[in-house]
Design a protein around this motif. Sequence first.
Motif, PDB file in Angstrom:
ATOM      1  N   GLU A  19      22.741 -29.370 -10.660  1.00 28.26           N
ATOM      2  CA  GLU A  19      21.593 -28.455 -10.763  1.00 28.26           C
ATOM      3  C   GLU A  19      22.025 -27.001 -10.578  1.00 28.26           C
ATOM      4  O   GLU A  19      21.492 -26.100 -11.230  1.00 28.26           O
ATOM      5  N   ALA A  20      23.003 -26.757  -9.708  1.00 29.33           N
ATOM      6  CA  ALA A  20      23.506 -25.386  -9.519  1.00 29.33           C
ATOM      7  C   ALA A  20      24.175 -24.882 -10.790  1.00 29.33           C
ATOM      8  O   ALA A  20      23.996 -23.722 -11.178  1.00 29.33           O
ATOM      9  N   ALA A  26      21.576 -21.158 -17.050  1.00 28.86           N
ATOM     10  CA  ALA A  26      20.268 -20.630 -17.455  1.00 28.86           C
ATOM     11  C   ALA A  26      20.120 -19.162 -17.068  1.00 28.86           C
ATOM     12  O   ALA A  26      19.573 -18.360 -17.836  1.00 28.86           O
ATOM     13  N   GLU A  27      20.624 -18.793 -15.896  1.00 31.67           N
ATOM     14  CA  GLU A  27      20.577 -17.389 -15.482  1.00 31.67           C
ATOM     15  C   GLU A  27      21.395 -16.522 -16.431  1.00 31.67           C
ATOM     16  O   GLU A  27      20.976 -15.414 -16.797  1.00 31.67           O
ATOM     17  N   ALA A  46      24.668 -21.026 -30.578  1.00 28.62           N
ATOM     18  CA  ALA A  46      24.276 -19.657 -30.227  1.00 28.62           C
ATOM     19  C   ALA A  46      24.021 -19.538 -28.726  1.00 28.62           C
ATOM     20  O   ALA A  46      24.373 -18.522 -28.116  1.00 28.62           O
ATOM     21  N   VAL A  47      23.447 -20.569 -28.139  1.00 31.73           N
ATOM     22  CA  VAL A  47      23.194 -20.578 -26.693  1.00 31.73           C
ATOM     23  C   VAL A  47      24.514 -20.539 -25.935  1.00 31.73           C
ATOM     24  O   VAL A  47      24.714 -19.714 -25.035  1.00 31.73           O
ATOM     25  N   CYS A  85      14.948 -20.933 -21.023  1.00 34.16           N
ATOM     26  CA  CYS A  85      16.405 -20.898 -20.834  1.00 34.16           C
ATOM     27  C   CYS A  85      16.919 -22.236 -20.324  1.00 34.16           C
ATOM     28  O   CYS A  85      17.947 -22.737 -20.796  1.00 34.16           O
ATOM     29  N   LEU A  86      16.231 -22.823 -19.358  1.00 36.55           N
ATOM     30  CA  LEU A  86      16.635 -24.132 -18.844  1.00 36.55           C
ATOM     31  C   LEU A  86      16.579 -25.193 -19.939  1.00 36.55           C
ATOM     32  O   LEU A  86      17.491 -26.021 -20.058  1.00 36.55           O
ATOM     33  N   ASN A  87      15.532 -25.162 -20.748  1.00 43.67           N
ATOM     34  CA  ASN A  87      15.423 -26.114 -21.862  1.00 43.67           C
ATOM     35  C   ASN A  87      16.543 -25.913 -22.875  1.00 43.67           C
ATOM     36  O   ASN A  87      17.101 -26.876 -23.401  1.00 43.67           O
ATOM     37  N   ALA A  88      16.878 -24.654 -23.149  1.00 44.39           N
ATOM     38  CA  ALA A  88      17.955 -24.359 -24.096  1.00 44.39           C
ATOM     39  C   ALA A  88      19.305 -24.820 -23.550  1.00 44.39           C
ATOM     40  O   ALA A  88      20.141 -25.350 -24.296  1.00 44.39           O
TER      41      ALA A  88
END
Length: 107
Positions: A19-20, A26-27, A46-47, A85-88
């Motif tokens: 999770e970290a 995501a950050e 791209a992500v 962002c988390l989903n990506a």
Amino acid sequence: MTSTTTALPHTPILLDTVEAVRSWLAEALFASSITLSSGTQPDPDAVRSAIRTTLRQLRSELVRDQVADEYGAYPETAPARMRACLNAVDAAYSPRLVARLRCGGAR
């Protein structure tokens, strides 16, 4: 996944859980120049590229500062943007790869 997928800069922050790592990625995406909207899913390549670029350009502490600034400036939209962002990140990185990135970043 290609070997370039794991070519992330080493980070001084402790990434001791999956999770970290997911949050760190995501950050970095949140602080990147990529534009996300809740209704669309960006290309996984791209992500990954945006995350690598952001982490190379900014130290992890600066990424977190930028995220905090955005939450302070745009408290009504920042949570939805972070969820996007988390989903990506979830779409761009397999759980196995995220697990490999924990404990000090990619090598």
